[in-house]
Design a protein around this motif. Structure first.
Motif, short mmCIF file in Angstrom:
data_model
loop_
_atom_site.label_atom_id
_atom_site.label_comp_id
_atom_site.label_asym_id
_atom_site.label_seq_id
_atom_site.Cartn_x
_atom_site.Cartn_y
_atom_site.Cartn_z
N CYS A 1 0.83 -1.20 0.00
CA CYS A 1 0.00 0.00 0.00
C CYS A 1 0.88 1.25 0.00
O CYS A 1 1.82 1.37 0.78
N CYS B 1 0.44 3.79 3.41
CA CYS B 1 1.07 3.46 4.69
C CYS B 1 2.42 2.78 4.48
O CYS B 1 3.08 2.41 5.46
N CYS C 1 -5.86 0.80 2.76
CA CYS C 1 -5.80 -0.66 2.71
C CYS C 1 -6.55 -1.29 3.87
O CYS C 1 -6.49 -2.51 4.05
ZN LIG Z 1 -2.23 1.16 3.71
#
Ligand SMILES: [Zn+2]
Ligand SMILES: [Zn+2]
Length: 376
Positions: A165, A168, A194
């Motif tokens: 992702c 993050c 996510c």
């Molecule tokens: Zn994420």
């Protein structure tokens, strides 16, 4: 300010004992080990929070005066904060020692909730008293999501892979510095992109649309031990719904519905059987067959047996759960009086009446005991 009282359904002047009682009743209903509904956990936390304040006279007084702020960190005192699940479970355990009377046969309490954990599935199995006496294997069939075979649970089209992702960086968490009246602190929350998974799917599997699981019908064989009661349930770890994208599966919770057996009254592991006998049977003595969960058995009724006599057949009751011993079958003897007599019966009873003598003026057992008690 009556919010905590309303949560527990008690009046503002309810005594402590009533608060405890009300909380326990609700907690038994919403305890997550007992109630797999997703909203039950939130409710359990709420009522525990209310209980934890109202059971403490000091916190309660502060709450009555200032509301939530009175028990909050800013209100000068008790460090109120929302309880999380493990705190709530601990509070319940501390004051009530667990679910009591409603026991999971396998497996203990649940640990921290996982966002990708599949749901618990609850099924009910119907049992007869004979099933309880012998123990039984039951096959249960239920609808529940199962891992998608096409993408092997990943949720990504075969040949592709979920990618880390970007929001993050794969950690699944986002950290934010926030400011409050107590100073600056860092808040950590699940990544909104996510949903905490750390990866995103670029090309979703067409069969499961990226869920990693599909609707399915599952068949599970459950071994039910002898001696169970309606209060028991079985928790089969990981036999519930598959989690999305290979998340851990939920549990299968097997509730038991034990059909009453008209012949017996169950008292724990003992069974009570009421046996009507005619006057001549108790007067003359008789051999009679009585039912047990293990087949018929013959008992001997001695001549002159009194009404309400109890015959105890040791070890003919139900198995004690998890042990090799069994309860007893308690046979209660009753004297049956015919409601209608034929001409012949009436003649014979009249004849008997001439010979049977006078009954005692009072029940000898009772009066001799009373005299004894009075020291006469
Ligand atoms: Zn994420
Ligand atoms: Zn799939």
């Amino acid at each position: 300010m009556s919010e905590f009282y309303a949560l527990l359904g008690v009046a503002r002047d309810a005594p402590e004992a009533e608060i405890k009682k009300a909380y326990r009743k609700l907690a038994m209903e919403f305890h997550p080990d007992r109630n797999p509904a997703p909203e039950a956990e939130a409710r359990f936390k709420e009522i525990t929070e209310a209980y934890e304040v109202l059971r403490d006279p000091q916190k309660r007084a502060a709450y009555d005066r200032y509301g939530r702020a009175g028990v909050g960190a800013g209100g000068g005192g008790f460090g109120f904060h929302h309880v999380d699940l493990s705190e709530a479970l601990n509070i319940f355990m501390r004051d009530f020692g667990g679910l009591g009377g409603f026991d999971s046969l396998f497996g203990g309490g649940r640990t921290r909730a996982d966002a990708r954990r599949g749901q618990d599935v609850r099924v009910t199995v119907k049992l007869s008293l004979a099933d309880v006496a012998a123990g039984i294997k039951k096959t249960v069939r239920f609808k529940s999501p199962d891992r998608c075979a096409t993408c092997q649970g990943s949720g990504a089209t075969p040949g592709t892979k979920p990618v880390p992702c970007g929001t993050c960086g794969g950690s699944g968490e986002v950290r934010r510095a926030a400011r409050s009246m107590f100073g600056q602190f860092v808040s950590v929350s699940p990544c909104p992109t996510c949903a905490g998974e750390g990866v995103v799917i670029q090309q979703a599997c067409e069969v499961c649309r990226g869920e990693g699981r599909v609707r399915a019908e599952k068949t599970v064989t459950v071994e039910i031990p002898a001696g169970v009661s309606t209060n028991n349930y079985l928790t089969l770890r990981g036999q519930g719904a598959a989690g999305p994208r290979n998340g851990p599966a939920g549990d299968l919770i097997v509730m038991l519905d034990i059909k009453d057996d008209d012949r017996f009254e169950r008292q724990g592991d003992d069974l009570i059987f009421d046996l009507p006998l005619s006057f001549s049977q108790v007067a003359l003595g008789v051999q009679v067959k009585v039912p047990t969960p293990y087949g018929e058995e013959e008992i001997r009724v001695a001549p002159g047996t009194q009404p309400e006599t109890i015959v105890r057949l040791r070890g003919r009751g139900l198995p004690v759960l998890g042990q090799s011993s069994k309860g007893d079958l308690i046979v209660r003897l009753h004297v049956w009086t015919p409601e209608r007599l034929t001409g012949e019966q009436e003649r014979l009873f009249a004849e008997l009446a001439k010979h049977e003598g006078e009954p005692p003026k009072r029940s000898p057992g009772f009066w001799s005991k009373l005299k004894e008690a009075l020291g006469a």
